[in-house]
Design a protein around this motif. Structure first.
Motif, PDB file in Angstrom:
ATOM      1  N   GLN A  58       0.815  -1.262   0.054  1.00 38.08           N
ATOM      2  CA  GLN A  58       0.009   0.106  -0.068  1.00 38.08           C
ATOM      3  C   GLN A  58       0.748   1.110   0.188  1.00 38.08           C
ATOM      4  N   PRO A  59       0.645   2.344  -0.857  1.00 36.93           N
ATOM      5  CA  PRO A  59       1.271   3.571  -0.729  1.00 36.93           C
ATOM      6  C   PRO A  59       1.730   4.134   0.419  1.00 36.93           C
ATOM      7  N   ASN A  60       0.666   4.312   1.425  1.00 37.62           N
ATOM      8  CA  ASN A  60       1.009   4.873   2.568  1.00 37.62           C
ATOM      9  C   ASN A  60       2.190   4.315   3.408  1.00 37.62           C
ATOM     10  N   TYR A  61       1.956   2.904   3.208  1.00 34.01           N
ATOM     11  CA  TYR A  61       2.891   2.109   4.242  1.00 34.01           C
ATOM     12  C   TYR A  61       4.044   2.073   3.459  1.00 34.01           C
ATOM     13  N   LEU A  62       4.102   1.981   2.128  1.00 33.35           N
ATOM     14  CA  LEU A  62       5.539   2.409   1.419  1.00 33.35           C
ATOM     15  C   LEU A  62       6.128   3.558   1.769  1.00 33.35           C
ATOM     16  N   ARG A  63       5.517   4.694   1.705  1.00 35.37           N
ATOM     17  CA  ARG A  63       5.987   6.087   2.057  1.00 35.37           C
ATOM     18  C   ARG A  63       6.737   6.090   3.497  1.00 35.37           C
ATOM     19  N   LEU A  64       5.901   5.272   4.441  1.00 27.29           N
ATOM     20  CA  LEU A  64       6.514   5.407   5.928  1.00 27.29           C
ATOM     21  C   LEU A  64       7.807   4.600   5.959  1.00 27.29           C
ATOM     22  N   VAL A  65       7.880   3.557   5.224  1.00 30.78           N
ATOM     23  CA  VAL A  65       8.878   2.660   5.352  1.00 30.78           C
ATOM     24  C   VAL A  65      10.038   3.288   4.749  1.00 30.78           C
ATOM     25  N   GLN A  66       9.992   4.090   3.662  1.00 26.22           N
ATOM     26  CA  GLN A  66      10.703   4.866   2.729  1.00 26.22           C
ATOM     27  C   GLN A  66      11.530   5.729   3.587  1.00 26.22           C
ATOM     28  N   ARG A  67      10.567   6.427   4.304  1.00 25.43           N
ATOM     29  CA  ARG A  67      10.884   7.694   5.215  1.00 25.43           C
ATOM     30  C   ARG A  67      11.984   7.044   6.260  1.00 25.43           C
ATOM     31  N   LEU A  68      11.494   6.081   6.866  1.00 24.25           N
ATOM     32  CA  LEU A  68      12.475   5.083   8.192  1.00 24.25           C
ATOM     33  C   LEU A  68      13.831   4.917   7.435  1.00 24.25           C
ATOM     34  N   GLN A  69      13.653   4.308   6.112  1.00 21.90           N
ATOM     35  CA  GLN A  69      14.952   4.028   5.647  1.00 21.90           C
ATOM     36  C   GLN A  69      15.991   5.055   5.476  1.00 21.90           C
ATOM     37  N   ALA A  70      15.220   6.266   4.907  1.00 15.54           N
ATOM     38  CA  ALA A  70      16.189   7.327   4.565  1.00 15.54           C
ATOM     39  C   ALA A  70      16.826   7.880   5.912  1.00 15.54           C
ATOM     40  N   ALA A  71      15.886   8.031   6.851  1.00 16.20           N
ATOM     41  CA  ALA A  71      16.531   8.497   8.016  1.00 16.20           C
ATOM     42  C   ALA A  71      17.575   7.586   8.594  1.00 16.20           C
ATOM     43  N   MET A  72      17.357   6.358   8.665  1.00 15.04           N
ATOM     44  CA  MET A  72      18.260   5.148   9.040  1.00 15.04           C
ATOM     45  C   MET A  72      19.767   5.379   8.098  1.00 15.04           C
ATOM     46  N   SER A  73      19.523   5.849   6.880  1.00 12.10           N
ATOM     47  CA  SER A  73      20.686   5.727   5.901  1.00 12.10           C
ATOM     48  C   SER A  73      21.567   7.023   6.252  1.00 12.10           C
ATOM     49  N   LYS A  74      20.824   8.070   6.537  1.00  8.97           N
ATOM     50  CA  LYS A  74      21.612   9.451   7.063  1.00  8.97           C
ATOM     51  C   LYS A  74      22.200   9.260   8.270  1.00  8.97           C
ATOM     52  N   LEU A  75      21.920   8.529   9.057  1.00  8.36           N
ATOM     53  CA  LEU A  75      22.591   7.890  10.329  1.00  8.36           C
ATOM     54  C   LEU A  75      23.724   7.069  10.280  1.00  8.36           C
ATOM     55  N   GLY A  76      24.016   6.577   8.864  1.00  6.67           N
ATOM     56  CA  GLY A  76      24.723   5.545   8.685  1.00  6.67           C
ATOM     57  C   GLY A  76      24.510   4.248   9.259  1.00  6.67           C
ATOM     58  N   LEU A  77      23.297   3.812   9.390  1.00 10.79           N
ATOM     59  CA  LEU A  77      22.694   2.668   9.934  1.00 10.79           C
ATOM     60  C   LEU A  77      22.284   1.659   9.057  1.00 10.79           C
ATOM     61  N   TYR A  78      22.058   2.229   7.682  1.00 11.40           N
ATOM     62  CA  TYR A  78      21.139   1.378   6.623  1.00 11.40           C
ATOM     63  C   TYR A  78      21.949   1.849   5.461  1.00 11.40           C
TER      64      TYR A  78
END
Length: 501
Positions: A58-78
């Motif tokens: 579902q689009p809402n869920y995908l955007r939620l996970v993408q935001r989480l992944q992007a934040a983790m990537s900035k932190l160098g965790l993902y």
């Protein structure tokens, strides 16, 4: 009453999705799997007809996970793709985030908590309280704030300047600024060499010197060339004066050796003019004679070695050279004995003077000189003895002690004269018969003898008596160099006795 439907999936995929969604707190922790009988009669209002029942698409869920992944990537965790698809890598990154910020997960990941995660990913702060405290001190991100605190900085501006220079601690930064260093690399290099001031370190770098101790030693050594200073240090010398003295001695020894070699070569060739390689020897002798006045010890030694090799190839020269070496060795021993005797006499005279001049202003230098003479009592080095003689003579001249010492020597001589006086080095009594042998310089003694080993030899013994030996001639000569004037004087002395040359 409501329910969250995670999709219609095969059981193995449904279990994996449920676990991942719970780990990310996207769904409540009490969510469970159900067979879904009659599901189409319950959820028809939530999905478009014909759309997939899989929640993870579902689009809402995908955007939620993408935001989480992007934040983790900035932190160098993902490090995976920001695609909104959950998996072990996304779950592991979220767990690491919670551990890093020491957070407890909420019941469910809301827009507010996700925004907080994104904000932390942006500036790294754990909370608004920490963020406000850091900004009050001038810090805009948690990394700088934490680095400054761990480095002991209290000022954001000082931390920024220190960071620009490469420093991570307040103490190193303060020391570098106080010492005048430009950056951390320069400061650390200086510290390794023991420098605390930038100007000293830069002066050493220009001279090619690595340590502060070496710089201090160089400045105190008297050298003007660092390379020469290092060369002297490798040879065991710490100052230019002692190094130059040693080098001068080496050069003097090389010149003396070269001069002796030339003299031996000339004498030998006069006796052996038919030497086969005479021309080659003469050429090398000429080259060595030219180099005798040069200041290169190595060049002089090398040239002397070439001439010596040519001479040693000539039959008979080796034995001739050994004989001349023995003669020179005896002469050196004679000179050493003379100088040593003179130094001992001066030493005794100075000690006698000291005993009666304890309040004299001259006493300190006299004491120092006597101590220096005591230190060379056991030396057998001619140059050391000669230097000591020059030093004591210079001191006596500086202090104007010559007359006082001569007076003391004269008094000692008078008090010690008489038939029963004994020499310092022997137990023989000094008499009218042997005083010519035991007193005065060796140059005063002249010995006349028959050189034939079969001729009888008339000897005067140490006691002053005469002894007639036969069939042997043991000869030990120490005396003046033969000159025409000496020959004339001797002939005049023995002529009345009927003797002839």
């Amino acid at each position: 009453m409501f329910a969250v439907v995670a999709g219609t999936l095969y059981q193995d995929k449904a279990k994996a999705n449920l676990t991942a969604l719970k780990e990310l707190h996207i769904i409540p922790q009490d969510s469970f799997l159900s067979r879904g009988d009659g599901l189409d009669g319950l959820i028809w209002m939530s999905y478009q007809r014909g759309a997939s029942f899989d929640f993870a698409t579902q689009p809402n869920y995908l955007r939620l996970v993408q935001r989480l992944q992007a934040a983790m990537s900035k932190l160098g965790l993902y490090s995976g793709p920001v695609d909104g698809l959950i998996g072990p890598t996304t779950v592991k990154a979220f767990r690491s985030y919670l551990a890093r910020f020491d957070l407890q997960p909420g019941a469910i990941l809301t827009d507010y908590s996700l925004a907080e995660i994104e904000r932390n990913a942006g500036d790294g702060f754990h909370s608004d309280e920490e963020r406000n405290a850091a900004r009050a001190l001038g810090y805009t991100d948690a990394q700088s704030f934490n680095d400054a605190r761990s480095g002991g900085f209290t000022s954001a501006s000082a931390f920024a300047q220190a960071k620009n220079m490469g420093f991570t601690t307040q103490s190193d930064y303060d020391a570098a600024v106080s010492g005048g260093f430009r950056n951390r690399d320069e400061y650390q290099s200086a510290q390794t060499g023991g420098f605390t001031a930038a100007n000293e370190y830069r002066a050493a770098v220009q001279l090619g010197i690595q340590t502060n101790a070496e710089l201090v030693g160089y400045r105190a050594s008297g050298f003007s060339d660092p390379a020469a200073f290092r060369d002297a240090k490798q040879k065991g010398f710490g100052d230019k004066a002692s190094y130059d003295k040693a080098e001068a001695r080496k050069l003097k020894a090389a010149r003396t050796s070269a001069t002796a070699l030339l003299s031996d070569a000339e004498t030998f060739l006069k006796l052996n003019p038919q030497t086969s390689n005479l021309v080659e020897i003469a050429g090398q002798a000429a080259a060595l004679n030219t180099q005798v006045q040069t200041d290169s010890t190595d060049a002089l030694d090398s040239s002397a070695l070439r001439l010596s090799n040519l001479l040693m190839a000539v039959p008979g020269y080796s034995e001739f050279s050994a004989s001349r070496d023995k003669e020179r060795a005896r002469e050196i021993e004679k000179r050493k004995a003379e100088i040593f005797a003179e130094l001992q006499a001066e030493r005794q005279a100075l000690k006698h003077w000291m005993s009666s001049h304890l309040t004299s202003a001259k006493l300190p230098e006299v004491v120092q000189e006597v101590k220096a003479l005591d230190e060379i009592t056991d030396t057998n080095d001619l140059d050391t003895l000669a230097d000591a003689r020059e030093a004591v003579r210079a001191m006596i001249a500086r202090q104007a002690l010559a007359d006082e010492l001569d007076t003391g020597k004269a008094a000692d001589s008078q008090s010690g004269s008489g038939a029963s006086q004994e020499s310092d080095s022997a137990t023989y009594a000094v008499t009218d018969l042997n005083k010519a042998l035991l007193r005065g310089p060796l140059e005063d003694v002249v010995v006349l003898y028959n050189a034939s080993p079969k001729a009888p030899s008339l000897l005067r013994t140490i006691s002053g008596q005469f002894s007639l030996t036969k069939n042997q001639a043991w000869i030990c000569l120490l005396g003046p160099q033969r000159t025409p004037a000496l020959d004339k004087a001797l002939l005049e002395a023995i002529d009345p006795m009927g003797a002839r040359q």
